[in-house]
Design an enzyme around this catalytic site. Structure first.
Site, PDB file in Angstrom:
ATOM      1  N   THR A   9       0.801  -1.226   0.000  1.00 39.65           N
ATOM      2  CA  THR A   9       0.000   0.000   0.000  1.00 39.65           C
ATOM      3  C   THR A   9       0.832   1.275   0.000  1.00 39.65           C
ATOM      4  OG1 THR A   9      -0.180   0.085   2.417  1.00 39.65           O
ATOM      5  CG2 THR A   9      -1.863  -1.200   1.224  1.00 39.65           C
ATOM      6  N   GLU A  82       4.524   0.173  10.104  1.00 39.42           N
ATOM      7  CA  GLU A  82       4.460  -1.257   9.779  1.00 39.42           C
ATOM      8  C   GLU A  82       4.360  -2.143  11.021  1.00 39.42           C
ATOM      9  OE1 GLU A  82       3.792  -2.066   6.954  1.00 39.42           O
ATOM     10  OE2 GLU A  82       4.867  -0.955   5.433  1.00 39.42           O
TER      11      GLU A  82
END
Length: 156
Positions: A9, A82
């Site tokens: 993404t 993340e």
């Protein structure tokens, strides 16, 4: 500066690319496109349809993505974004350069000419075992024919 390979993404045209160009989070300079030298399973998983590269070298496909040069501030942001080290782990992987845009110094040009660079990649070893049975992809697009639309964090 560190080199990071993004496959999900955070790529151009994807839902979280906005973070890569937000200089308040640090600097990220697009260098080119590449793909992993080794095969890895790239799956779309969980209720939010998140792309994950499972850290199982030799299984799956050579995963396509983008190579960025990032400063320490951006690297720290990406670690937090993340969920490193719990959700993803940042590891060095060999990436084959497919297309190089960076016009850097001799070292940069030589690395690109040799065709392989080392990059940090956010992959995971902490995943439910059933994810290994999901379909493997060689590249990710949030609106791809897989039909699994990514759910933005602000919509969760």
């Amino acid at each position: 500066m560190a080199r990071v390979f993004v496959y999900g993404t955070l790529k151009k045209g994807q839902p979280n690319y906005k973070h890569m160009i937000n200089t308040a989070k640090g600097l990220a300079k697009f260098q080119g496109r590449g793909r992993t030298v080794e095969k890895y399973p790239l799956v779309i998983a969980g209720k939010y349809n998140i792309p994950y590269m499972l850290n199982i070298p030799g299984t799956g496909h050579r995963v396509a993505g983008e190579i960025y040069s990032v400063d320490d501030q951006m690297l720290q942001f990406l670690d937090e974004f993340e969920g490193c080290p719990d959700m993803y782990q940042r590891t060095l992987m060999r990436i084959e350069v497919v297309e190089w845009e960076e016009k850097g110094g001799a070292g940069e040009t030589r690395a690109a000419a040799e065709g392989v660079v080392e990059c940090f990649v956010y992959s995971t070893t902490t995943y439910p075992p059933e994810w290994v049975g999901l379909p493997y992809h060689d590249s990710y697009d949030s609106s791809g024919k897989h039909g699994l639309s990514y759910v933005l964090r602000e919509s969760r």
